[in-house]
Structures are given as C-alpha cells and as structure tokens.
Design an enzyme around this catalytic site. Structure first.
Site, short mmCIF file in Angstrom:
data_model
loop_
_atom_site.label_atom_id
_atom_site.label_comp_id
_atom_site.label_asym_id
_atom_site.label_seq_id
_atom_site.Cartn_x
_atom_site.Cartn_y
_atom_site.Cartn_z
N ALA A 17 0.78 -1.13 -0.05
CA ALA A 17 -0.25 0.08 -0.11
C ALA A 17 0.85 1.11 0.03
CB ALA A 17 -1.07 -0.06 1.31
N GLU A 18 2.16 1.15 -0.16
CA GLU A 18 3.03 2.26 -0.28
C GLU A 18 2.46 3.46 -1.05
OE1 GLU A 18 5.87 -1.03 1.49
OE2 GLU A 18 4.09 -0.70 -0.18
N LEU A 19 2.27 3.18 -2.17
CA LEU A 19 1.76 4.39 -3.16
C LEU A 19 0.69 4.95 -2.88
CD1 LEU A 19 3.10 2.93 -6.73
CD2 LEU A 19 4.29 4.22 -4.96
N VAL A 62 -0.03 6.20 0.09
CA VAL A 62 0.26 7.27 1.02
C VAL A 62 1.67 8.02 0.49
CG1 VAL A 62 -0.52 6.38 3.19
CG2 VAL A 62 1.76 5.73 2.40
#
Length: 243
Positions: free
Chosen positions: A121-123, A125
């Site tokens: 889910a990095e992208l 945030v």
C-alpha cells in the site's frame, strides 16, 4: 517487541509490538538482530489480527528527516537480513500484512496465510520503495510485481494466493503447525546446498540492490520526507482514527 521460541532446528519469531506490529526503527533492529543471531530455519508470525501493519507512519511524521533516514537504512538492512538468511524462512501470515509487513512476508522463502489482508500500500500514501524492497517484490512476484505494486491494493487470502503473494491458505488453527512442519521439512535438507541454491536464486535481486547509487537513496529519502507525502500520511492517519 519479539518473542522467539526455538523448536529443534526451527525458531518461531513472533512480532509482539503494539496492537498491529507497526514497524519502527527499534523493531527493525530487533528483527535484524534476531535473524543474524540464528542458525535455524525461521518462521515469522504476528500477534492477534496482524502479521505487521507496516511502517509506523506517526513516527515518520514526528521524527522528521533524521529519523526517516535512519529508519530507511534499518528497513533495508532488515529486509536483506531476512531475504539472505541462509536457512529456510517461512512467513506464517496470521493477519494483516500491509506495506512493509507485506515485503517482510515476500522476503521469506515460503508464505502461508490464514486471514486478514495483504498488500503493498506504499503508493497509496505517496512513499517510494527503497531498492531493497522493490527487488524483493520483483523476485517474489515476477511478472505480477508491477500489478501488485502499482495497484497499491490490499487483498484477502484467496486473492493473494491467485496473485502469488502467498503459497498456501490455511485455517487459523492450522497456520503455525503447518508452517512449522514445512520449515522442519526444508531444514532437513543439506544446509550448504540450500544456502547455495538460495544465493543463486537471489543473485539478480542482490546485484540490483548492490547497484543502488547515492542518488537513488537520496531520491527515496526526498520522497518520504516531502510535504506532499507528509500530507498524504496525515490524511491516512486521520482516516484510520475515524474508523
């Protein structure tokens, strides 16, 4: 922070750090030290409803650039310690494995999952991937890496199995026994042959990681500490508090 239970040639490394096993610099160092000190096969698992919910984003906001820089160094060091551990490694994903928690699972040789959601889910945030994380993802997921990484979604066990993010789906009661049995089976093989085969398989990823330049690291740090990223992190944290 961690509990370690040794069972013959296997050690169970359980993350017990806050409610969801969020990663901060201290947890990363503890994981790196635990892996480096062990000559056993390792089973990684979490506590309660989480394997690890990923980076402690509040610490990123509060610590500013000095903490973030030290954190990113510790993060890459931990990922590589797990990825390059010469003995078998098994991720027993008992619950949510998000972002860094997902990369930790992908760094293991085999992944089993019983519940929760998993995803990169990095992208979502706005934080870029350190080269170590990206190459581990590429190694584990092959042609699916771009779809999973760029989509930034989290999925349940059955979808994770279809995407190759995990190798088996089990019931909650079966997860740890099955993971231990698999780790024990792998550990019974020649340690030197296993180490060599693993090093050969990992060579392309490790060569790419070692080719990382200072400019690459600077770009990642700039992305993590930018005003836009901090705004997105703040919005994500606020959304969590409203749930």
């Amino acid at each position: 922070m961690l509990s370690i239970e040794e069972r013959d040639d296997v050690a169970v490394v359980r993350i017990e750090h806050g409610r969801v096993g969020a990663m901060d610099a201290e947890l990363l160092d503890a994981l790196t030290d635990a892996v480096g000190a062990s000559d056993r096969a390792l089973v990684f698992t979490g506590t309660g409803s989480a394997f690890s919910a990923g980076v402690d984003l509040r610490r990123i906001l509060d610590g500013g650039k000095p903490y973030t820089e030290a954190f990113l160094t510790a993060l890459s060091r931990m990922f590589r310690a797990v990825f390059d551990h010469p003995r078998p490694t098994v991720a027993a994903v008992n619950g949510h494995a998000i972002a860094g928690g997902c990369v930790l699972a992908l760094a293991c040789d085999v992944r089993l999952m019983s519940g929760g959601r998993i995803g990169l889910a990095e992208l979502a945030v706005g934080v870029p991937f350190p080269t170590s994380a990206l190459e581990i993802v590429r190694h584990a997921l092959g042609p699916r890496a771009g779809y999973v990484l760029l989509g930034a979604e989290t999925v349940g066990p059955d979808r994770a199995l279809a995407l190759g993010m995990v190798d088996e789906v089990t019931g909650a009661d079966e997860l740890l026994p099955r993971s231990l049995a698999l780790a024990t089976e792998l550990a019974a093989r020649s340690p030197e042959a296993y180490r060599l085969a693993k090093a050969q398989l990992h060579r392309p990823a490790n060569e790419a990681i070692e080719a990382t330049t200072a400019e690459d690291d600077a770009a990642v740090l700039a992305g993590w500490t930018s005003a836009d990223t901090h705004r997105r992190i703040g919005a994500a944290l606020e959304a969590l508090t409203r749930r």
